[in-house]
Write an enzyme that holds these catalytic residues in place. Structure first.
Site, PDB file in Angstrom:
ATOM      1  N   ALA A 222      56.789  41.795   7.005  1.00  0.00           N
ATOM      2  CA  ALA A 222      56.126  42.522   8.226  1.00  0.00           C
ATOM      3  C   ALA A 222      56.806  44.093   8.496  1.00  0.00           C
ATOM      4  O   ALA A 222      56.395  44.538   9.647  1.00  0.00           O
ATOM      5  CB  ALA A 222      56.184  41.693   9.384  1.00  0.00           C
ATOM      6  N   ALA A 223      57.357  44.592   7.830  1.00  0.00           N
ATOM      7  CA  ALA A 223      58.053  45.756   7.940  1.00  0.00           C
ATOM      8  C   ALA A 223      57.162  47.007   8.232  1.00  0.00           C
ATOM      9  O   ALA A 223      57.002  47.543   9.118  1.00  0.00           O
ATOM     10  CB  ALA A 223      58.988  46.149   6.846  1.00  0.00           C
ATOM     11  N   GLY A 224      56.124  46.874   7.297  1.00  0.00           N
ATOM     12  CA  GLY A 224      54.817  47.895   7.427  1.00  0.00           C
ATOM     13  C   GLY A 224      54.093  47.749   8.789  1.00  0.00           C
ATOM     14  O   GLY A 224      53.921  48.729   9.632  1.00  0.00           O
ATOM     15  N   ASP A 225      54.202  46.530   9.173  1.00  0.00           N
ATOM     16  CA  ASP A 225      53.147  46.319  10.530  1.00  0.00           C
ATOM     17  C   ASP A 225      54.092  46.792  11.660  1.00  0.00           C
ATOM     18  O   ASP A 225      53.662  47.543  12.656  1.00  0.00           O
ATOM     19  CB  ASP A 225      53.145  44.855  10.601  1.00  0.00           C
ATOM     20  CG  ASP A 225      52.028  44.311   9.649  1.00  0.00           C
ATOM     21  OD1 ASP A 225      51.078  44.861   9.076  1.00  0.00           O
ATOM     22  OD2 ASP A 225      52.095  43.158   9.130  1.00  0.00           O
TER      23      ASP A 225
END
Length: 299
Positions: free
Chosen positions: A242-245
């Protein structure tokens, strides 16, 4: 300072996450080490991340009538997100099958479920978009619905941040409504054919763009001539799911709060770094204090 009002339109999924020393190749069975069921979906993740980053956030999406849907609604609401317009569609919720290796790299397969029922927005949903400071959207729901939200936002003076993932053909009217595009290397390659080798090509599509580069940080550019590389914040990576989120949500919140976009990218990089330190999607999304602890201002 008034809270930035963010509306996120997008997907909600239940993530079935399994860890293993290495990701299986086609036709291969790999023995894993652990598994967990975690609420996720790019839309729900970004809504939760925006709320934790300090925004007043509302989520427009759809969940199924199954037990996963009950859990998804509970998690989204518990995070402080306004889920009053979250739809329940008869049938299955969206599901993501997530495999994570020892280095934190992942492979993900998503089945849309109820997300596919988001084929148009209601007048109440469109009103929420008009009242927001920033609209954040992704592409795990029908692109026609994302386009409707973005065009409505542009007409109302609401900023539009599009995380164009997964990569699908983008209608001209959607691109015309986007203020800031966020893509990773694979998506940039799909949209421009040039990827990280020529991030400036993204500015042929939109006036401002961010290219995320994983452990190499991020690039920001705009049509006014700005082109900046922001380094990654170094942490021990457990799961990058979920880093991009976390990055996209913090970027939208920071911009909405009045940070200039280069500084907002730096703050977003701290959010992405804080996220990868824990396993799972929504459970790993950082709170504002965690972002501030890792934030590195410009020298």
């Amino acid at each position: 300072m008034r809270q930035t009002r963010v509306v996120v339109v997008g997907s909600a999924n239940m993530d079935l996450v399994a860890t293993a020393p290495a990701l299986p190749r086609p036709g291969e069975t790999t023995l894993g080490t652990d598994s967990v069921t975690v609420p996720g979906g790019k839309g729900a993740n970004q809504a939760i991340a925006a709320a934790r980053a300090g925004a007043a956030c509302a989520f427009l999406g759809a969940i199924g009538s199954d037990s996963f849907g009950v859990t998804l609604r509970a998690r989204i609401t518990a995070a402080g997100v306004d889920a009053s317009q979250l739809r329940t569609s008869y049938g299955a919720s969206g599901v993501a099958l997530v495999m994570v290796n020892a280095e934190g790299e992942n492979a993900i397969l998503v089945t849309p479920g109820a997300n596919g029922s988001m084929t148009a927005l209601t007048e109440a949903e469109l009103a929420a978009v008009r009242d927001a400071d920033v609209l954040v959207a992704q592409l795990e729901i029908p692109v026609e619905t994302v386009t409707e939200a973005a065009v409505t936002a542009r007409a109302a003076g609401t900023r539009v941040v599009l995380n164009a993932a997964p990569a699908v053909p983008l209608p001209p009217e959607l691109l015309a409504a986007v203020d800031l595009l966020v893509v990773n290397e694979n998506e940039a390659q799909t949209y421009t054919g040039r990827g990280r080798d020529d991030p400036q090509a993204l500015l042929d599509l939109v006036p401002r763009a961010v290219l995320t580069l994983g452990g190499q940080g991020a690039w920001y550019g705009d049509r006014d001539g700005t082109a900046v590389h922001v380094p990654a914040v170094r942490v021990d990576t457990v799961d990058s799911t979920a880093a991009g989120d976390a990055f996209t949500a913090a970027l939208a919140v920071g911009w909405g709060e009045g940070r200039d976009l280069v500084d907002a990218v730096r703050w977003a990089a701290a959010a992405g770094a804080a996220c990868v330190r824990r396993l799972g999607a929504s459970v790993s999304l950082p709170h504002r204090v965690e972002i501030d602890q890792l934030y590195v201002p410009a020298p």
